[in-house]
Design a protein around this motif. Structure first.
Motif, PDB file in Angstrom:
ATOM      1  N   ILE A 140      73.369  69.958  68.612  1.00  0.00           N
ATOM      2  CA  ILE A 140      72.679  68.704  68.300  1.00  0.00           C
ATOM      3  C   ILE A 140      73.501  67.521  68.808  1.00  0.00           C
ATOM      4  O   ILE A 140      72.979  66.601  69.439  1.00  0.00           O
ATOM      5  N   GLN A 141      74.807  67.561  68.568  1.00  0.00           N
ATOM      6  CA  GLN A 141      75.697  66.476  69.011  1.00  0.00           C
ATOM      7  C   GLN A 141      75.808  66.424  70.530  1.00  0.00           C
ATOM      8  O   GLN A 141      75.844  65.354  71.126  1.00  0.00           O
ATOM      9  N   PHE A 142      75.869  67.587  71.160  1.00  0.00           N
ATOM     10  CA  PHE A 142      75.940  67.647  72.626  1.00  0.00           C
ATOM     11  C   PHE A 142      74.734  66.940  73.242  1.00  0.00           C
ATOM     12  O   PHE A 142      74.874  66.119  74.152  1.00  0.00           O
ATOM     13  N   LEU A 143      73.560  67.256  72.757  1.00  0.00           N
ATOM     14  CA  LEU A 143      72.348  66.639  73.299  1.00  0.00           C
ATOM     15  C   LEU A 143      72.342  65.136  73.055  1.00  0.00           C
ATOM     16  O   LEU A 143      72.051  64.351  73.961  1.00  0.00           O
ATOM     17  N   LYS A 144      72.687  64.740  71.844  1.00  0.00           N
ATOM     18  CA  LYS A 144      72.709  63.309  71.504  1.00  0.00           C
ATOM     19  C   LYS A 144      73.703  62.553  72.389  1.00  0.00           C
ATOM     20  O   LYS A 144      73.382  61.476  72.903  1.00  0.00           O
ATOM     21  N   SER A 145      74.881  63.109  72.578  1.00  0.00           N
ATOM     22  CA  SER A 145      75.909  62.429  73.371  1.00  0.00           C
ATOM     23  C   SER A 145      75.551  62.374  74.853  1.00  0.00           C
ATOM     24  O   SER A 145      76.145  61.608  75.606  1.00  0.00           O
ATOM     25  N   ASN A 146      74.577  63.180  75.259  1.00  0.00           N
ATOM     26  CA  ASN A 146      74.119  63.160  76.646  1.00  0.00           C
ATOM     27  C   ASN A 146      72.745  62.507  76.779  1.00  0.00           C
ATOM     28  O   ASN A 146      72.006  62.769  77.731  1.00  0.00           O
ATOM     29  N   GLY A 147      72.424  61.654  75.809  1.00  0.00           N
ATOM     30  CA  GLY A 147      71.225  60.838  75.913  1.00  0.00           C
ATOM     31  C   GLY A 147      69.927  61.493  75.491  1.00  0.00           C
ATOM     32  O   GLY A 147      68.856  60.989  75.819  1.00  0.00           O
ATOM     33  N   LEU A 148      70.001  62.611  74.767  1.00  0.00           N
ATOM     34  CA  LEU A 148      68.783  63.289  74.332  1.00  0.00           C
ATOM     35  C   LEU A 148      68.859  63.605  72.840  1.00  0.00           C
ATOM     36  O   LEU A 148      69.251  64.698  72.439  1.00  0.00           O
ATOM     37  N   PRO A 149      68.498  62.647  72.013  1.00  0.00           N
ATOM     38  CA  PRO A 149      68.499  62.913  70.575  1.00  0.00           C
ATOM     39  C   PRO A 149      67.420  63.929  70.200  1.00  0.00           C
ATOM     40  O   PRO A 149      66.458  64.133  70.946  1.00  0.00           O
ATOM     41  N   THR A 150      67.614  64.542  69.073  1.00  0.00           N
ATOM     42  CA  THR A 150      66.664  65.541  68.578  1.00  0.00           C
ATOM     43  C   THR A 150      65.998  65.019  67.314  1.00  0.00           C
ATOM     44  O   THR A 150      66.471  64.072  66.689  1.00  0.00           O
ATOM     45  N   ILE A 151      64.918  65.680  66.956  1.00  0.00           N
ATOM     46  CA  ILE A 151      64.208  65.345  65.731  1.00  0.00           C
ATOM     47  C   ILE A 151      64.045  66.621  64.916  1.00  0.00           C
ATOM     48  O   ILE A 151      63.812  67.695  65.459  1.00  0.00           O
ATOM     49  N   GLU A 152      64.214  66.478  63.609  1.00  0.00           N
ATOM     50  CA  GLU A 152      64.115  67.633  62.718  1.00  0.00           C
ATOM     51  C   GLU A 152      62.697  67.764  62.185  1.00  0.00           C
ATOM     52  O   GLU A 152      62.094  66.793  61.749  1.00  0.00           O
ATOM     53  N   GLU A 153      62.202  68.987  62.233  1.00  0.00           N
ATOM     54  CA  GLU A 153      60.882  69.281  61.678  1.00  0.00           C
ATOM     55  C   GLU A 153      61.030  70.294  60.543  1.00  0.00           C
ATOM     56  O   GLU A 153      62.138  70.551  60.088  1.00  0.00           O
ATOM     57  N   ASP A 154      59.929  70.854  60.102  1.00  0.00           N
ATOM     58  CA  ASP A 154      59.948  71.761  58.955  1.00  0.00           C
ATOM     59  C   ASP A 154      60.957  72.890  59.125  1.00  0.00           C
ATOM     60  O   ASP A 154      61.197  73.361  60.226  1.00  0.00           O
TER      61      ASP A 154
END
Length: 111
Positions: free
Chosen positions: A69-83
Motif C-alpha cells: 500500500i505504501q509503495f503504491l502511494k509513494s509512487n503516485g498511486l493511492p489505494t482505496i479500501e473496500e469491503d
C-alpha cells in the motif's frame, strides 16, 4: 516486484514474460480493477489463506501487504479500501498498477 527489488539493491535485471504482454495476468485481477492487497494485520491476512499460510511468514517479514500500500502511494498511486479490507487503486483500473510497476522498473534500468 522481484525485478524492482533486485534492481533497487544494484543488480542488473532482465525481466522475462511468458505472455505476449507484460503484466497481462495482473490486468485481469479483480475484474480489471486489481484487488492489489488487503488492509489488515499479518495474522488476520494469514487466517484467510487456504493452504500453507506458514509459507508466507518469511516473505511478509520482508515486504508486507501494508508495504505494498505504501509503495503504491509513494509512487503516485493511492489505494482505496473496500469491503473486508480489499485494496484497489483509486483509479479502479488494474492498468494503472501495471503502469506504475513498469515506470518504476524502467527508472531502475530493468530490461
Amino acid at each position: 516486484m522481484a525485478a524492482y527489488t533486485a534492481s533497487l539493491v544494484g543488480h542488473q535485471v532482465e525481466l522475462f514474460e511468458k505472455n505476449k504482454q507484460l503484466g497481462k495476468k495482473l490486468q485481469l485481477t479483480g475484474h480489471g480493477r486489481c484487488n492489489v492487497t488487503n488492509n489488515c494485520s499479518k495474522d488476520e491476512f494469514f487466517k484467510h489463506v487456504v493452504h500453507n499460510e506458514k509459507f508466507l511468514y518469511s516473505p511478509f517479514s520482508q515486504f508486507s501487504n501494508l508495504d505494498m500500500i505504501q509503495f503504491l502511494k509513494s509512487n503516485g498511486l493511492p489505494t482505496i479500501e473496500e469491503d473486508h479490507g480489499r485494496m484497489f487503486p483509486v483509479t479502479d483500473s488494474a492498468k494503472t498498477i501495471l503502469e506504475t510497476f513498469i515506470q518504476e522498473i524502467k527508472k531502475l534500468g530493468v530490461q
